[in-house]
Design a protein around this motif. Structure first.
Motif, PDB file in Angstrom:
ATOM      1  N   ILE A  92     -39.327  79.174  85.393  1.00 14.82           N
ATOM      2  CA  ILE A  92     -39.972  78.541  84.242  1.00 14.82           C
ATOM      3  C   ILE A  92     -41.286  79.268  84.017  1.00 14.82           C
ATOM      4  O   ILE A  92     -42.127  79.353  84.915  1.00 14.82           O
ATOM      5  CB  ILE A  92     -40.215  77.043  84.496  1.00 14.82           C
ATOM      6  N   ASN A  93     -41.453  79.792  82.812  1.00 12.71           N
ATOM      7  CA  ASN A  93     -42.666  80.533  82.462  1.00 12.71           C
ATOM      8  C   ASN A  93     -43.350  79.841  81.291  1.00 12.71           C
ATOM      9  O   ASN A  93     -42.693  79.442  80.329  1.00 12.71           O
ATOM     10  CB  ASN A  93     -42.334  81.979  82.076  1.00 12.71           C
ATOM     11  N   THR A 118     -37.280  79.366  80.016  1.00  7.29           N
ATOM     12  CA  THR A 118     -36.654  79.402  81.332  1.00  7.29           C
ATOM     13  C   THR A 118     -35.637  80.525  81.384  1.00  7.29           C
ATOM     14  O   THR A 118     -35.100  80.941  80.354  1.00  7.29           O
ATOM     15  CB  THR A 118     -35.934  78.077  81.674  1.00  7.29           C
ATOM     16  N   SER A 119     -35.383  80.999  82.591  1.00  6.01           N
ATOM     17  CA  SER A 119     -34.297  81.955  82.804  1.00  6.01           C
ATOM     18  C   SER A 119     -33.559  81.544  84.070  1.00  6.01           C
ATOM     19  O   SER A 119     -34.179  81.095  85.039  1.00  6.01           O
ATOM     20  CB  SER A 119     -34.841  83.384  82.913  1.00  6.01           C
ATOM     21  N   ASN A 120     -32.262  81.641  84.024  1.00  2.00           N
ATOM     22  CA  ASN A 120     -31.413  81.282  85.158  1.00  2.00           C
ATOM     23  C   ASN A 120     -30.695  82.525  85.667  1.00  2.00           C
ATOM     24  O   ASN A 120     -30.232  83.340  84.872  1.00  2.00           O
ATOM     25  CB  ASN A 120     -30.357  80.245  84.737  1.00  2.00           C
ATOM     26  N   TYR A 121     -30.630  82.647  86.981  1.00  2.00           N
ATOM     27  CA  TYR A 121     -29.893  83.751  87.581  1.00  2.00           C
ATOM     28  C   TYR A 121     -29.481  83.357  88.991  1.00  2.00           C
ATOM     29  O   TYR A 121     -29.974  82.376  89.542  1.00  2.00           O
ATOM     30  CB  TYR A 121     -30.724  85.043  87.590  1.00  2.00           C
ATOM     31  N   ASN A 122     -28.561  84.117  89.555  1.00  2.00           N
ATOM     32  CA  ASN A 122     -28.105  83.889  90.924  1.00  2.00           C
ATOM     33  C   ASN A 122     -28.742  84.919  91.841  1.00  2.00           C
ATOM     34  O   ASN A 122     -28.785  86.097  91.519  1.00  2.00           O
ATOM     35  CB  ASN A 122     -26.581  83.996  91.009  1.00  2.00           C
ATOM     36  N   GLU A 123     -29.231  84.443  92.999  1.00  2.00           N
ATOM     37  CA  GLU A 123     -29.845  85.314  93.986  1.00  2.00           C
ATOM     38  C   GLU A 123     -29.031  85.231  95.268  1.00  2.00           C
ATOM     39  O   GLU A 123     -28.730  84.141  95.743  1.00  2.00           O
ATOM     40  CB  GLU A 123     -31.282  84.872  94.254  1.00  2.00           C
ATOM     41  N   GLY A 124     -28.667  86.398  95.808  1.00  2.54           N
ATOM     42  CA  GLY A 124     -27.841  86.440  97.001  1.00  2.54           C
ATOM     43  C   GLY A 124     -28.636  86.719  98.262  1.00  2.54           C
ATOM     44  O   GLY A 124     -29.746  87.242  98.217  1.00  2.54           O
TER      45      GLY A 124
END
Length: 177
Positions: A92-93, A118-124
Motif C-alpha cells: 500500500i503506497n 495498492t499492488s499485489n504480488y506473490n513472493e517465494g
C-alpha cells in the motif's frame, strides 16, 4: 587522508554487498561437527514446485554443495531437505501533496489530495534443511525469501542467485564470545 579513503572504501564495499533483494537467514546446531560431513543425499518430499523450477533449485543446490567439498552418495552423512513456499504480498503506497495548505505561507492556499494505491504480488521462499543422517537431527537451516514468483524471467535469474546466497552461510562460522 589515507584513513578517510579507507573508511570511504569500506563503506562502499558494505553498501555493495548489502544490495541483495533477498532476505537470507540461517541457523545451526552448535554441537554439530561440520568438518565430519563429506557426503549428502537430497530429499525432495516437500518441494512443491513445477518441474522447471525444481530443476533450477536442485541443480544450483548440488553445485553449491559440491563447491563446499561435499559429494552426493547413497550412504550419506547429511540428508538435504528442500522446501518452497510463497505468500501473497499487498503493498500500500500513499503520496501526500506538497504545499497548498492554509492561508498565505510560502505556497499560497488551496487544497491538496492524498493518493493511495495498492499492488499485489506473490513472493517465494526456499528453505534448505541439513539433517545429520546418523542422529536424524537438524544441524543447519538456511532460508531465503524474496523471489518474484509471478515472473518466469525473474525466477529463472533469482532461483540460482538466492540458492547461492543461502549456501554462503554453510558451513557456519561459530560466533566469537
Amino acid at each position: 587522508m589515507k584513513k578517510y579513503i579507507f573508511i570511504l572504501l569500506a563503506s562502499a564495499t558494505l553498501g555493495l554487498t548489502s544490495c541483495s533483494p533477498f532476505q537470507i537467514r540461517s541457523d545451526y546446531a552448535e554441537t554439530a561437527n561440520f568438518n565430519s560431513y563429506k557426503t549428502y543425499k537430497i530429499r525432495i518430499d516437500d518441494l512443491k514446485l513445477n518441474d522447471i523450477d525444481k530443476d533450477r533449485v536442485l541443480n544450483e543446490l548440488s553445485r553449491q554443495l559440491q563447491s563446499k567439498g561435499l559429494q552426493s552418495g547413497e550412504n550419506p552423512d547429511l540428508i538435504i531437505n528442500v522446501k518452497a513456499n510463497h505468500k501473497k504480498i499487498t503493498d500500500i503506497n500513499t503520496t501526500s501533496p506538497y504545499g497548498m495548505w492554509g492561508w498565505g505561507g510560502p505556497f499560497g492556499w488551496g487544497v491538496g489530495m492524498n493518493r493511495t494505491w495498492t499492488s499485489n504480488y506473490n513472493e517465494g521462499a526456499l528453505i534448505v534443511d541439513l539433517i545429520d543422517a546418523k542422529t536424524n537431527k537438524l544441524v543447519w537451516q538456511g532460508i531465503g525469501s524474496g523471489i518474484s514468483v509471478d515472473s518466469p524471467k525473474s525466477k529463472q535469474r533469482q532461483i540460482p542467485e538466492i540458492m547461492a546466497e543461502i549456501m554462503k552461510n554453510y558451513p557456519p562460522q561459530p560466533q566469537k564470545k
